[in-house]
Design a protein around this motif. Structure first.
Motif, PDB file in Angstrom:
ATOM      1  N   SER A  51       0.830  -1.201   0.000  1.00 12.65           N
ATOM      2  CA  SER A  51       0.000   0.000   0.000  1.00 12.65           C
ATOM      3  C   SER A  51       0.868   1.256   0.000  1.00 12.65           C
ATOM      4  O   SER A  51       1.831   1.352   0.771  1.00 12.65           O
ATOM      5  CB  SER A  51      -0.913   0.018   1.230  1.00 12.65           C
ATOM      6  OG  SER A  51      -1.603   1.256   1.310  1.00 12.65           O
ATOM      7  N   GLU A  75     -12.688  -8.564   3.118  1.00 13.82           N
ATOM      8  CA  GLU A  75     -11.425  -7.982   2.670  1.00 13.82           C
ATOM      9  C   GLU A  75     -11.535  -6.470   2.503  1.00 13.82           C
ATOM     10  O   GLU A  75     -10.568  -5.730   2.788  1.00 13.82           O
ATOM     11  CB  GLU A  75     -10.964  -8.623   1.366  1.00 13.82           C
ATOM     12  CG  GLU A  75      -9.573  -8.199   0.926  1.00 13.82           C
ATOM     13  CD  GLU A  75      -8.473  -8.538   1.931  1.00 13.82           C
ATOM     14  OE1 GLU A  75      -7.452  -7.816   1.954  1.00 13.82           O
ATOM     15  OE2 GLU A  75      -8.636  -9.519   2.701  1.00 13.82           O
ATOM     16  N   ARG A  78     -11.242  -5.224   5.953  1.00 10.46           N
ATOM     17  CA  ARG A  78      -9.857  -5.394   6.411  1.00 10.46           C
ATOM     18  C   ARG A  78      -8.949  -4.292   5.879  1.00 10.46           C
ATOM     19  O   ARG A  78      -8.128  -3.741   6.618  1.00 10.46           O
ATOM     20  CB  ARG A  78      -9.342  -6.765   5.990  1.00 10.46           C
ATOM     21  CG  ARG A  78      -7.893  -7.032   6.326  1.00 10.46           C
ATOM     22  CD  ARG A  78      -7.490  -8.464   6.004  1.00 10.46           C
ATOM     23  NE  ARG A  78      -6.066  -8.666   6.199  1.00 10.46           N
ATOM     24  CZ  ARG A  78      -5.151  -8.535   5.240  1.00 10.46           C
ATOM     25  NH1 ARG A  78      -5.527  -8.220   4.000  1.00 10.46           N
ATOM     26  NH2 ARG A  78      -3.877  -8.726   5.503  1.00 10.46           N
ATOM     27  N   GLN A  79      -9.076  -3.986   4.591  1.00 13.77           N
ATOM     28  CA  GLN A  79      -8.215  -2.955   4.012  1.00 13.77           C
ATOM     29  C   GLN A  79      -8.484  -1.585   4.623  1.00 13.77           C
ATOM     30  O   GLN A  79      -7.556  -0.799   4.853  1.00 13.77           O
ATOM     31  CB  GLN A  79      -8.383  -2.915   2.491  1.00 13.77           C
ATOM     32  CG  GLN A  79      -7.836  -4.135   1.779  1.00 13.77           C
ATOM     33  CD  GLN A  79      -6.349  -4.349   2.016  1.00 13.77           C
ATOM     34  OE1 GLN A  79      -5.573  -3.398   2.117  1.00 13.77           O
ATOM     35  NE2 GLN A  79      -5.942  -5.610   2.130  1.00 13.77           N
ATOM     36  N   HIS A  83      -5.770   0.644   7.398  1.00 11.36           N
ATOM     37  CA  HIS A  83      -5.399   2.043   7.208  1.00 11.36           C
ATOM     38  C   HIS A  83      -6.051   2.951   8.250  1.00 11.36           C
ATOM     39  O   HIS A  83      -6.165   4.163   8.053  1.00 11.36           O
ATOM     40  CB  HIS A  83      -5.776   2.496   5.794  1.00 11.36           C
ATOM     41  CG  HIS A  83      -4.932   1.847   4.734  1.00 11.36           C
ATOM     42  ND1 HIS A  83      -5.248   0.634   4.178  1.00 11.36           N
ATOM     43  CD2 HIS A  83      -3.761   2.232   4.160  1.00 11.36           C
ATOM     44  CE1 HIS A  83      -4.318   0.299   3.292  1.00 11.36           C
ATOM     45  NE2 HIS A  83      -3.408   1.245   3.259  1.00 11.36           N
TER      46      HIS A  83
END
Length: 283
Positions: A51, A75, A78-79, A83
């Motif tokens: 990332s 997902e 999660r992403q 962050h």
């Protein structure tokens, strides 16, 4: 993509990319083109799996994710969490949500869950209440809950089966969005992300998924109305249409063994091969 991030991709890219290319604020088109033209999986794997964003870039976000206990919804959650976003997962099965939250917490992500059915407005309202009571506000909604199973129109697809998918996808997206609207309005700067499908599905080009295609076409147009009607409140509304994604519940239901990492032919970076995709692999 920062200059440092782009420069680690490979010596070849570093040598050929100009200083101006590397100093561009976003992903350098030349950098991407150079990496892809090299046809080296190792270089591409490093580029695609790292990332460029700071780990705390979303630390003021609280995201409610329907269908967040598994698959694409998990997902996406999660992403956001990786962050800095705080998460509220929403789905029908508390055990799935509990396990999902445990996995996320193991990665240092702050999260909780609310079990319920997007077809029930009261359950949607309860999930919004959990977000506000736990984290103080809600400014991101991801409508990821969906129903899908392969079936032939008028044969294996019953009226009730068709109705169920449409209710989960279309009515569920509406119910959740309507329930979240008052909380989103309070922030003055929020986003709703509705999960839809690529254009060939919206044009009805695939077999045995008429219920899903009809539902996602409705969600796509609903998003456009939502974007126009809620813009005055500072709420952006977007469609996200994932392509071929490995290891999803949909792949299991379809019996698509080529989409399962444990059984498929794998690319050098361990992702199922998909030759109909330009990158040659699934997401």
């Amino acid at each position: 993509m920062t200059p440092a991030h782009c420069s680690v991709q490979s010596h070849a890219v570093r040598a050929r990319a100009t200083e101006d290319d590397l100093n561009k604020p976003g992903p350098s088109r030349r950098c991407v083109r150079e990496i892809c033209s090299m046809n080296r999986w190792e270089d591409f794997r490093v580029w695609s799996s790292t990332s460029p964003f700071r780990e705390d870039i979303l630390d003021d976000r609280v995201a409610l994710v329907t269908g967040g206990g598994s698959g694409i919804g998990f997902e996406m959650a999660r992403q956001l969490g990786l962050h800095g976003s705080k998460l509220v997962l929403f789905g029908r099965r508390a055990n799935f949500l509990d396990e999902a939250c445990a996995r996320l917490r193991d990665e240092g992500i702050e999260c909780c869950y609310s079990a319920g059915d997007v077809r029930k407005p009261d359950d949607c309202a309860a999930a919004v209440a959990v977000a506000e009571e736990t984290y103080g506000h809600l400014n991101v909604l991801i409508n990821g809950a969906a129903g899908m199973f392969p079936a032939s129109m008028g044969e294996s697809l019953s009226p009730n089966g068709f109705k169920t998918v449409v209710e989960i996808d279309v009515l569920g997206t509406y119910n959740m969005s309507a329930a979240a609207l008052p909380a989103l309005k309070k922030t003055g700067q929020a986003v709703v992300i509705n999960t839809t499908v690529p254009p060939h599905f919206l044009r009805g080009q695939m077999w045995w998924v008429s219920h899903m295609q009809a539902a996602k076409a409705a969600v796509t147009t609903m998003s456009q109305s939502m974007a126009k009607e809620w813009a005055e409140y500072g709420i952006r509304c977007c469609n996200v249409a994932p392509g071929a994604i490995a290891d999803t519940p949909a792949a299991l239901k379809q019996g698509n063994r080529a989409a399962l990492t444990s059984e498929a032919e794998l690319s050098p970076d361990g992702i199922p091969v998909a030759r109909h995709v330009p990158l040659g692999r699934m997401g």
